[in-house]
Design a protein around this motif. Structure first.
Motif, PDB file in Angstrom:
ATOM      1  N   ALA A 134       7.293  65.451  33.825  1.00  0.00           N
ATOM      2  CA  ALA A 134       6.925  64.098  34.248  1.00  0.00           C
ATOM      3  C   ALA A 134       7.772  63.051  33.521  1.00  0.00           C
ATOM      4  CB  ALA A 134       5.441  63.848  34.001  1.00  0.00           C
ATOM      5  N   ALA A 135       8.028  63.263  32.239  1.00  0.00           N
ATOM      6  CA  ALA A 135       8.846  62.319  31.479  1.00  0.00           C
ATOM      7  C   ALA A 135      10.285  62.322  31.971  1.00  0.00           C
ATOM      8  CB  ALA A 135       8.798  62.664  29.989  1.00  0.00           C
ATOM      9  N   VAL A 136      10.831  63.495  32.242  1.00  0.00           N
ATOM     10  CA  VAL A 136      12.207  63.573  32.746  1.00  0.00           C
ATOM     11  C   VAL A 136      12.313  62.870  34.098  1.00  0.00           C
ATOM     12  CG1 VAL A 136      13.937  65.188  33.637  1.00  0.00           C
ATOM     13  CG2 VAL A 136      12.839  65.631  31.449  1.00  0.00           C
ATOM     14  N   VAL A 137      11.343  63.087  34.971  1.00  0.00           N
ATOM     15  CA  VAL A 137      11.357  62.428  36.279  1.00  0.00           C
ATOM     16  C   VAL A 137      11.232  60.915  36.120  1.00  0.00           C
ATOM     17  CG1 VAL A 137      10.045  62.146  38.425  1.00  0.00           C
ATOM     18  CG2 VAL A 137      10.549  64.428  37.562  1.00  0.00           C
ATOM     19  N   ALA A 138      10.342  60.454  35.252  1.00  0.00           N
ATOM     20  CA  ALA A 138      10.148  59.018  35.053  1.00  0.00           C
ATOM     21  C   ALA A 138      11.416  58.359  34.500  1.00  0.00           C
ATOM     22  CB  ALA A 138       8.975  58.769  34.112  1.00  0.00           C
ATOM     23  N   PHE A 139      12.021  58.981  33.494  1.00  0.00           N
ATOM     24  CA  PHE A 139      13.249  58.413  32.939  1.00  0.00           C
ATOM     25  C   PHE A 139      14.396  58.491  33.940  1.00  0.00           C
ATOM     26  CE2 PHE A 139      11.205  59.138  28.743  1.00  0.00           C
ATOM     27  CZ  PHE A 139      11.251  57.818  28.314  1.00  0.00           C
ATOM     28  N   GLY A 140      14.440  59.538  34.752  1.00  0.00           N
ATOM     29  CA  GLY A 140      15.467  59.648  35.784  1.00  0.00           C
ATOM     30  C   GLY A 140      15.342  58.546  36.825  1.00  0.00           C
ATOM     31  N   VAL A 141      14.115  58.288  37.270  1.00  0.00           N
ATOM     32  CA  VAL A 141      13.888  57.216  38.247  1.00  0.00           C
ATOM     33  C   VAL A 141      14.236  55.864  37.635  1.00  0.00           C
ATOM     34  CG1 VAL A 141      12.073  56.005  39.540  1.00  0.00           C
ATOM     35  CG2 VAL A 141      12.198  58.490  39.596  1.00  0.00           C
ATOM     36  N   ALA A 142      13.863  55.642  36.382  1.00  0.00           N
ATOM     37  CA  ALA A 142      14.196  54.380  35.717  1.00  0.00           C
ATOM     38  C   ALA A 142      15.712  54.223  35.585  1.00  0.00           C
ATOM     39  CB  ALA A 142      13.540  54.323  34.336  1.00  0.00           C
ATOM     40  N   GLY A 143      16.418  55.304  35.285  1.00  0.00           N
ATOM     41  CA  GLY A 143      17.874  55.239  35.188  1.00  0.00           C
ATOM     42  C   GLY A 143      18.523  54.923  36.516  1.00  0.00           C
ATOM     43  N   ILE A 144      18.032  55.525  37.592  1.00  0.00           N
ATOM     44  CA  ILE A 144      18.585  55.258  38.919  1.00  0.00           C
ATOM     45  C   ILE A 144      18.327  53.817  39.320  1.00  0.00           C
ATOM     46  CG2 ILE A 144      18.290  55.805  41.365  1.00  0.00           C
ATOM     47  CD1 ILE A 144      17.874  58.734  40.484  1.00  0.00           C
ATOM     48  N   GLY A 177      17.888  51.266  37.275  1.00  0.00           N
ATOM     49  CA  GLY A 177      18.735  50.434  36.431  1.00  0.00           C
ATOM     50  C   GLY A 177      20.179  50.419  36.901  1.00  0.00           C
ATOM     51  N   MET A 178      20.719  51.586  37.270  1.00  0.00           N
ATOM     52  CA  MET A 178      22.096  51.648  37.756  1.00  0.00           C
ATOM     53  C   MET A 178      22.230  50.921  39.087  1.00  0.00           C
ATOM     54  SD  MET A 178      25.178  52.459  37.282  1.00  0.00           S
ATOM     55  CE  MET A 178      25.302  53.648  35.995  1.00  0.00           C
ATOM     56  N   ALA A 179      21.251  51.062  39.964  1.00  0.00           N
ATOM     57  CA  ALA A 179      21.297  50.346  41.242  1.00  0.00           C
ATOM     58  C   ALA A 179      21.292  48.834  41.014  1.00  0.00           C
ATOM     59  CB  ALA A 179      20.109  50.761  42.117  1.00  0.00           C
ATOM     60  N   HIS A 180      20.519  48.363  40.042  1.00  0.00           N
ATOM     61  CA  HIS A 180      20.494  46.939  39.737  1.00  0.00           C
ATOM     62  C   HIS A 180      21.845  46.470  39.197  1.00  0.00           C
ATOM     63  CE1 HIS A 180      19.679  43.340  37.255  1.00  0.00           C
ATOM     64  NE2 HIS A 180      18.950  43.014  38.315  1.00  0.00           N
ATOM     65  N   MET A 181      22.449  47.261  38.322  1.00  0.00           N
ATOM     66  CA  MET A 181      23.752  46.883  37.778  1.00  0.00           C
ATOM     67  C   MET A 181      24.808  46.828  38.879  1.00  0.00           C
ATOM     68  SD  MET A 181      23.620  48.996  34.161  1.00  0.00           S
ATOM     69  CE  MET A 181      25.327  49.325  34.170  1.00  0.00           C
ATOM     70  N   ILE A 182      24.779  47.777  39.806  1.00  0.00           N
ATOM     71  CA  ILE A 182      25.735  47.771  40.912  1.00  0.00           C
ATOM     72  C   ILE A 182      25.482  46.575  41.815  1.00  0.00           C
ATOM     73  CG2 ILE A 182      26.427  49.030  42.994  1.00  0.00           C
ATOM     74  CD1 ILE A 182      25.970  51.623  41.383  1.00  0.00           C
ATOM     75  N   TRP A 183      24.215  46.257  42.063  1.00  0.00           N
ATOM     76  CA  TRP A 183      23.874  45.101  42.900  1.00  0.00           C
ATOM     77  C   TRP A 183      24.396  43.807  42.278  1.00  0.00           C
ATOM     78  CZ3 TRP A 183      22.308  44.360  47.686  1.00  0.00           C
ATOM     79  CH2 TRP A 183      21.834  43.114  48.044  1.00  0.00           C
ATOM     80  N   VAL A 184      24.196  43.631  40.983  1.00  0.00           N
ATOM     81  CA  VAL A 184      24.681  42.425  40.295  1.00  0.00           C
ATOM     82  C   VAL A 184      26.199  42.350  40.371  1.00  0.00           C
ATOM     83  CG1 VAL A 184      24.911  41.330  38.028  1.00  0.00           C
ATOM     84  CG2 VAL A 184      22.695  42.188  38.771  1.00  0.00           C
ATOM     85  N   ALA A 185      26.878  43.487  40.168  1.00  0.00           N
ATOM     86  CA  ALA A 185      28.334  43.503  40.232  1.00  0.00           C
ATOM     87  C   ALA A 185      28.827  43.162  41.629  1.00  0.00           C
ATOM     88  CB  ALA A 185      28.868  44.858  39.794  1.00  0.00           C
ATOM     89  N   LEU A 186      28.176  43.684  42.648  1.00  0.00           N
ATOM     90  CA  LEU A 186      28.575  43.365  44.019  1.00  0.00           C
ATOM     91  C   LEU A 186      28.362  41.887  44.328  1.00  0.00           C
ATOM     92  CD1 LEU A 186      27.239  46.490  45.952  1.00  0.00           C
ATOM     93  CD2 LEU A 186      29.625  45.849  45.557  1.00  0.00           C
TER      94      LEU A 186
END
Length: 100
Positions: A15-25, A27-36
């Motif tokens: 559950a922790a690995v899944v939660a941190f994985g979803v949070a990482g995805i 976060g990365m999507a937000h960073m890409i959105w800001v860059a775009l």
């Protein structure tokens, strides 16, 4: 057979690995959105400092993300090619399980 306490610990770890994985995805999507958004508004070459105080820009970030995606696709293709070759050899000669 593992004890119920071990299974609960394993479930919490998954559950922790899944939660941190979803949070990482997310976060990365937000960073890409800001860059775009920055590149679309004409501010893509403005520099900013990363957490490690390295100067970077938004176009460079998008190029880096694209290079990582291309690298992962190439690695996946290489893995698939190797897997198909191993499967072909196993069909031809049979799978041998050795004790060594």
């Amino acid at each position: 057979m593992p004890a119920p306490a071990d299974r609960r610990k394993f479930a919490w770890a998954i559950a922790a690995v899944v939660a941190f994985g979803v949070a990482g995805i997310i976060g990365m999507a937000h960073m890409i959105w800001v860059a775009l958004e920055k590149v679309a508004s004409g501010q893509g070459l403005e520099t900013y400092r990363t957490v490690w105080l390295v100067e970077f820009n938004y176009v460079g970030f998008l190029v880096m993300v694209g290079a990582v995606i291309v690298g992962l696709l190439l690695a996946g293709g290489h893995w698939l090619h190797e897997w198909l070759q191993v499967r072909s050899l196993e069909k031809k000669y049979g799978s041998s399980k050795s004790n060594t």
